[in-house]
Design an enzyme around this catalytic site. Structure first.
Site, PDB file in Angstrom:
ATOM      1  N   LYS A 178       0.836  -1.202   0.000  1.00  0.00           N
ATOM      2  CA  LYS A 178       0.000   0.000   0.000  1.00  0.00           C
ATOM      3  C   LYS A 178       0.868   1.249   0.000  1.00  0.00           C
ATOM      4  CE  LYS A 178      -3.756  -0.161   2.299  1.00  0.00           C
ATOM      5  NZ  LYS A 178      -4.738  -0.270   3.407  1.00  0.00           N
ATOM      6  N   ARG A 213      -3.396   3.121   8.573  1.00  0.00           N
ATOM      7  CA  ARG A 213      -3.691   1.862   7.887  1.00  0.00           C
ATOM      8  C   ARG A 213      -2.445   0.981   7.807  1.00  0.00           C
ATOM      9  NH1 ARG A 213      -6.881   5.540   4.558  1.00  0.00           N
ATOM     10  NH2 ARG A 213      -9.031   4.814   4.360  1.00  0.00           N
ATOM     11  N   GLY A 231      -8.273  -7.055   4.493  1.00  0.00           N
ATOM     12  CA  GLY A 231      -9.087  -7.195   5.684  1.00  0.00           C
ATOM     13  C   GLY A 231      -8.445  -7.927   6.841  1.00  0.00           C
ATOM     14  N   MET A 274      -5.589  -7.175   8.530  1.00  0.00           N
ATOM     15  CA  MET A 274      -4.970  -6.334   9.561  1.00  0.00           C
ATOM     16  C   MET A 274      -5.840  -5.109   9.806  1.00  0.00           C
ATOM     17  SD  MET A 274      -0.934  -6.779   8.735  1.00  0.00           S
ATOM     18  CE  MET A 274      -1.111  -6.439   6.992  1.00  0.00           C
ATOM     19  N   ARG A 281      -3.709  -1.414  -5.820  1.00  0.00           N
ATOM     20  CA  ARG A 281      -2.933  -2.642  -5.668  1.00  0.00           C
ATOM     21  C   ARG A 281      -3.303  -3.563  -6.811  1.00  0.00           C
ATOM     22  NH1 ARG A 281      -6.117  -4.469  -0.174  1.00  0.00           N
ATOM     23  NH2 ARG A 281      -8.173  -4.756  -1.106  1.00  0.00           N
ATOM     24  N   HIS A 295     -15.724  -7.944   1.831  1.00  0.00           N
ATOM     25  CA  HIS A 295     -14.689  -8.855   2.326  1.00  0.00           C
ATOM     26  C   HIS A 295     -14.918 -10.263   1.814  1.00  0.00           C
ATOM     27  CE1 HIS A 295     -13.299 -11.842   5.329  1.00  0.00           C
ATOM     28  NE2 HIS A 295     -12.197 -11.120   5.286  1.00  0.00           N
ATOM     29  N   ARG A 340       1.283 -47.468 -11.920  1.00  0.00           N
ATOM     30  CA  ARG A 340       1.487 -48.309 -10.735  1.00  0.00           C
ATOM     31  C   ARG A 340       0.692 -49.593 -10.906  1.00  0.00           C
ATOM     32  NH1 ARG A 340       0.502 -42.617  -7.934  1.00  0.00           N
ATOM     33  NH2 ARG A 340      -0.972 -42.710  -9.652  1.00  0.00           N
ATOM     34  N   ARG A 362       5.709 -49.305 -13.868  1.00  0.00           N
ATOM     35  CA  ARG A 362       6.467 -49.776 -12.714  1.00  0.00           C
ATOM     36  C   ARG A 362       6.006 -51.189 -12.346  1.00  0.00           C
ATOM     37  NH1 ARG A 362       5.922 -46.576  -7.169  1.00  0.00           N
ATOM     38  NH2 ARG A 362       3.972 -47.743  -7.034  1.00  0.00           N
ATOM     39  N   GLU A 387      14.736 -44.239  -5.337  1.00  0.00           N
ATOM     40  CA  GLU A 387      13.899 -43.837  -4.205  1.00  0.00           C
ATOM     41  C   GLU A 387      14.533 -44.191  -2.861  1.00  0.00           C
ATOM     42  OE1 GLU A 387      10.163 -45.988  -4.590  1.00  0.00           O
ATOM     43  OE2 GLU A 387      11.201 -47.496  -5.794  1.00  0.00           O
ATOM     44  N   SER A 408      14.105 -42.650 -12.751  1.00  0.00           N
ATOM     45  CA  SER A 408      12.954 -41.855 -12.338  1.00  0.00           C
ATOM     46  C   SER A 408      12.986 -41.759 -10.814  1.00  0.00           C
ATOM     47  CB  SER A 408      11.642 -42.481 -12.805  1.00  0.00           C
ATOM     48  OG  SER A 408      10.549 -41.689 -12.412  1.00  0.00           O
ATOM     49  N   GLY A 422      11.685 -41.445  -7.364  1.00  0.00           N
ATOM     50  CA  GLY A 422      10.452 -41.581  -6.601  1.00  0.00           C
ATOM     51  C   GLY A 422      10.585 -40.750  -5.338  1.00  0.00           C
ATOM     52  N   THR A 423      10.264 -39.461  -5.439  1.00  0.00           N
ATOM     53  CA  THR A 423      10.589 -38.540  -4.349  1.00  0.00           C
ATOM     54  C   THR A 423       9.715 -38.744  -3.114  1.00  0.00           C
ATOM     55  OG1 THR A 423       9.212 -36.856  -5.425  1.00  0.00           O
ATOM     56  CG2 THR A 423      11.595 -36.791  -5.837  1.00  0.00           C
ATOM     57  N   ASN A 424       8.578 -39.423  -3.254  1.00  0.00           N
ATOM     58  CA  ASN A 424       7.780 -39.714  -2.060  1.00  0.00           C
ATOM     59  C   ASN A 424       8.579 -40.612  -1.107  1.00  0.00           C
ATOM     60  OD1 ASN A 424       5.743 -38.322  -3.376  1.00  0.00           O
ATOM     61  ND2 ASN A 424       4.659 -40.163  -4.022  1.00  0.00           N
ATOM     62  N   ASP A 425       9.027 -41.752  -1.638  1.00  0.00           N
ATOM     63  CA  ASP A 425       9.807 -42.674  -0.810  1.00  0.00           C
ATOM     64  C   ASP A 425      11.183 -42.119  -0.484  1.00  0.00           C
ATOM     65  OD1 ASP A 425       7.926 -44.572  -0.400  1.00  0.00           O
ATOM     66  OD2 ASP A 425       8.793 -46.099  -1.701  1.00  0.00           O
ATOM     67  N   CYS A 464       8.784 -38.962 -10.552  1.00  0.00           N
ATOM     68  CA  CYS A 464       7.391 -39.409 -10.612  1.00  0.00           C
ATOM     69  C   CYS A 464       6.685 -39.323  -9.269  1.00  0.00           C
ATOM     70  CB  CYS A 464       7.296 -40.824 -11.169  1.00  0.00           C
ATOM     71  SG  CYS A 464       8.203 -42.064 -10.213  1.00  0.00           S
ATOM     72  N   TYR A 466      12.220 -34.803 -17.580  1.00  0.00           N
ATOM     73  CA  TYR A 466      10.761 -34.740 -17.484  1.00  0.00           C
ATOM     74  C   TYR A 466      10.325 -34.840 -16.031  1.00  0.00           C
ATOM     75  CZ  TYR A 466      10.577 -39.837 -16.776  1.00  0.00           C
ATOM     76  OH  TYR A 466      10.724 -41.104 -16.272  1.00  0.00           O
TER      77      TYR A 466
END
Length: 893
Positions: free
Chosen positions: A27, A97, A106, A108, A353, A469, A575, A631, A758, A777, A779-782, A844, A864
């Protein structure tokens, strides 16, 4: 030289600029910028965000020289205005303000009309010759200061006011005279002292410092913290404080206040859009306490509002405002959200804004601004938050569905939602926590309703307009909202909604159409969203820019079709275990697991072969020559067996074995920590016949599709590899079965065999694995759970505590930990390509649809990313932004 804590602006000059966003807040920076380009801004000064940081860190203390700088700034403002703050002649009143660097509408606090007391109010009445205006401003100040600064809930004042109006047969606030307000003000003072234990401060300087402190404190209030968490706004940014000379929209019928957007924030059409109230102050518009009038004649006609527009009532001032609209769009080159006041025929711009808008509107604005020459394609790509694309996938109401309309309001935020009625934010949060879908119905929303709005599927209000709001926040969240539904009666205390003579109670189903403003009884059928137009154009631009390919995680026909519809460039993860959980297949799978001999196991697997082959045929045909990464079986075998006794009995009966056999096999397969047990390639080594069946199904399917003169590109992926010898064994199995099947069909099918990465050890040994693997590939979860030693299925409460206490800024299962897990990814890529320079590398895990993670994968040199089908557009835009260098900091660094 002492630190500079205040920056002045006004009358065509400014000490700051839009480039000083971090220091002056959004602001403040824009007030300085607008003053510099010659717009009529109420003069004032900004106290920097650095003061807020000091105030929070020292628990309420100010820098030593701030008081002197504020005093000098007020004196300069007095000279500019030719008025005096706290004195009687030409009394100067101030507005105080907030203004953080990111817009938080809204969330603050604000104080208006500061500087009034029993003495200065008389001077104000004399200056303007209007006693009612002066005492109306005075009571507004007392109410706002009492609420914001002294913590006296707003309803205390409303109760006194409503009782007074009832006793004197008055209906509206506007019906009260100056004498009425004089009678009420002492009662307001009394309730403040009763509730706070302190008298109301009457000295203007004391009022000013109390208001400054209240604004800084509001940075840490509950609703502001909730909003920051929702939009990933760092706590350390702080807010600036903007102090300006007051201008008055409540000085009679030639005065007004309003909010407007330079384009329609719901649709993105290039039309002036907004609302105003005559004889009012700005808070009246955004608070939704009165239903405002339309800005333009076109808007009035489009919404069938029987109220005169500003264009009709004050055509010259509307024309001036329209000129300001064009000036600001050309200057900022983006859609703007303005607040303005008209004081006795003079236009003042209070703030500008970047306007919050729906994603559909954002796309249209971006595409149209490119065609108008305001911005180029690259700027358009950088403007859209990739995560907001998810809102486009919301279903809309079926136009042919039967519905019972309860009433109409204003179409404040588009989309359709059905849910059970709740009447408080706390109830919305509680009902949602137990799995219910709810619609939050309120007389009007306030910033304190933020948690309820997050929880609800949609929002309905009796009062308020298109810029209230509720409307602004709902549009920012992508949630349907119908506001100003004055024909509907909402009783929050009784928890009832009454419309057309019918009363609904808490828990009754209703449906909102945020695009038309309709409110309907019950649940109304919906249809799939239609993607095209600006979205299609925009995504074409993103595809031209990005270098990362985007695939989808899909193993069902429906997922594969959806993936292609969203532009996926292949399947990055199919899977196969999900294919076994259908009832007919699960029986054969369990028969295989319970088989006492290899011959019996092979017989059961043979029955699964036909199902697997058909599954793969469907995937290959839908992908039409794009790569399909399959897989091989990953989870441990015990996951396919029941755990409850009655389910074990049912399996025993179905398969013609004893319950003891089922129990014994389940006990044999039991593992204390199955995530670290016999799963992934370990299954292929201990039960090679399972992988042999799957590989045969893959190549038989490939041959069946290729016979039809169609191209297939199968990629077989081996899970949970930790050692080069493991992978070599599995690749030999795949190559042997592939050779057999292709020999039987007399065909050649190009294929690749690759490894999931993984496990941390796989990253460390990537060079060894890459000797045989054609692709990796991640496997970022594991990989995340193995690196952190956290079970992603059980860690939610711990991760919540860690984020709440600031140990983590983000859940590492949602946004990749770049400095820990990310380093393992980089090592894997480096070590793998050092052995095989042409190694194809992808990811993946769910991180493939997270913009911050995608930026990291781009930097890490991946080929990829793969994510769920409905996140493909998000991933594609994220990849384009990464190619353009849009940076995202590591949230957990």
């Amino acid at each position: 030289m002492a630190d500079k804590w205040t920056y002045a602006f006004g009358v065509g000059k400014a000490e700051g600029s839009a480039a000083m966003l971090d220091l002056l807040g959004g602001k403040g920076a824009n007030l300085h910028e607008m003053s510099s380009i010659g717009l009529n801004i109420p003069p004032g000064f900004t106290i920097t965000t650095e003061v807020c940081s000091h105030f929070i860190q020292t628990q309420g203390e100010y820098p030593a020289d701030l008081e002197a700088q504020v005093s000098q700034a007020v004196q300069a403002l007095e000279a500019t205005m030719g008025a005096s703050f706290g004195a009687c002649e030409n009394v100067l009143l101030l507005s105080v303000r907030s203004g953080a660097r990111a817009s938080m509408p809204g969330m603050m606090d604000t104080v208006l009309n500061l500087g009034l007391n029993d003495k200065t109010v008389k001077c104000l009445a004399k200056t303007f010759g209007d006693e009612r205006f002066a005492y109306d401003s005075y009571r507004r100040f007392i109410q706002m200061f009492g609420d914001v600064v002294m913590g006296v809930d707003h309803y205390h004042f409303e109760d006194i006011l409503e009782d007074y109006k009832f006793d004197h047969a008055l209906k509206l606030d506007a019906d009260l005279s100056g004498e009425d307000w004089k009678n009420l003000i002492p009662r307001f003072y009394e309730v403040i002292e009763e509730e706070s234990g302190r008298p109301f401060p009457t000295h203007p300087k004391e009022q000013l410092w109390a208001a400054i402190g209240a604004v800084f404190k509001s940075w840490t209030n509950k609703r502001a913290r909730t909003y920051r968490k929702l939009y990933n706004i760092p706590d350390g940014w702080g807010t600036a404080v903007n102090i300006q000379a007051m201008v008055f929209g409540n000085l009679g019928n030639n005065s007004a206040t309003g909010v407007c957007f330079t384009r329609n924030p719901s649709t993105g059409h290039n039309e002036f859009y907004g609302e105003y109230l005559e004889n009012a102050q700005g808070e009246d518009v955004v608070a939704g306490l009165r239903t405002p009038q339309p800005l333009s004649l076109a808007h009035a006609k489009a919404t069938d509002m029987d109220l005169p527009s500003l264009e009709e009532r004050m055509p010259d001032l509307f024309a001036q405002l329209n000129t300001v609209r064009k000036t600001l769009e050309n200057h900022y080159k983006d859609m703007q959200d303005l607040e303005f006041t008209i004081e006795q025929g003079r236009l003042w711009i209070l703030q500008t804004r970047t306007g919050k808008r729906t994603i559909r509107a954002a796309l249209r604005v971006a595409v149209v601004m490119v065609t108008e020459g305001l911005i180029d394609k690259k700027e358009a790509i950088c403007r859209i938050d990739p995560t907001h694309l998810d809102q486009l996938l919301h279903r809309t109401l079926d136009p042919d569905a039967d519905c019972e309309i309860l009433g109409h309001g204003l179409p404040a935020s588009p989309g359709a939602a059905s849910g059970k009625l709740v009447f408080t934010s706390d109830d919305a949060e509680a009902w949602t926590a137990r799995g219910e879908e709810v619609i939050l119905a309120r007389l009007e929303t306030s910033p304190d309703d933020i948690k309820g709005m997050i929880s609800a599927k949609g929002v309905l209000t009796m009062r308020g307009g298109m810029t209230s709001h509720a409307a602004v926040v709902a549009r920012g969240m992508g949630k349907p909202c119908v506001s100003g539904a004055s024909g509907i009666s909402i009783d929050s205390a009784a928890k009832t909604l009454t419309a057309l003579g019918e009363t609904l109670v808490e828990g009754d189903l209703i449906t909102l159409n945020g695009g038309t403003g309709q409110v309907m009884k019950g649940r109304v059928a919906t249809v799939e969203p239609q993607l095209g137009g600006a979205f299609a154009t925009f995504m074409t631009w993103a595809d031209e820019i990005r270098t990362l390919k985007v695939r989808a995680n899909a193993e069902t026909l429906a997922d594969a079709v959806a993936a292609r519809a969203f532009g996926a460039e292949g399947i990055g993860l199919a899977r196969t275990e999900h294919m076994f959980f259908h009832d007919d297949r699960l029986t054969h799978m369990r028969s295989m697991i319970l088989a006492g001999t290899q011959a019996a196991r092979l017989e059961a697997l043979d029955k699964l072969l036909d199902h697997q082959r058909n599954d793969f045929v469907e995937l290959f045909e839908v992908m039409q020559g794009l790569p399909v990464t399959i897989r091989l079986l990953d989870p441990p075998l015990h996951e396919f067996l029941p755990t409850r006794l009655r389910d074990m009995k049912s399996v025993a009966e179905t398969l013609g074995v004893s319950i003891e056999d089922v129990q014994a096999r389940a006990a044999e397969l039991f593992e204390t920590n199955p995530m670290l047990g016999n799963r992934g390639c370990r299954l292929g080594i201990t039960y090679p016949e399972i992988y042999e069946m799957q590989v045969r199904a893959i190549f038989e399917a490939a041959c069946n599709v290729q016979i039809q003169d169609k191209v297939v590109l199968p990629e077989i992926m081996v899970p949970l590899v930790s050692d080069g010898r493991e992978f070599a064994l599995m690749k030999a199995l795949v190559d042997r079965v592939a050779k057999d099947v292709l020999g039987e069909y007399g065909l050649k099918v190009p294929y690749q065999v690759g490894s999931m990465i993984e496990l941390p050890r796989a990253s460390l040994k990537a060079g060894e694995i890459a000797k045989e693997a054609a692709f990796f590939s991640f496997g970022t979860n594991d990989l995340t759970q193995m690196t952190y030693g956290l079970s992603r299925d059980d860690a939610a409460p711990l991760l919540q505590a860690y984020t709440d206490k600031g140990v983590f800024r983000q859940d590492p299962f949602k946004t990749l930990d770049q400095t820990g897990v990310g380093e393992l990814v980089q090592m894997g890529v480096q070590y793998g390509r050092s052995v095989r320079p042409d190694l194809k590398v992808g990811i993946c895990g769910e991180h493939g649809g997270d913009p911050r993670s995608v930026f990291f994968f781009h930097k890490a040199g991946l080929d990829y990313i793969s994510c769920s089908p409905f996140r493909v557009p998000i991933a594609k835009l994220s990849a384009a932004q990464a190619a353009l260098g849009v940076d995202f900091e590591d949230e957990n660094a």
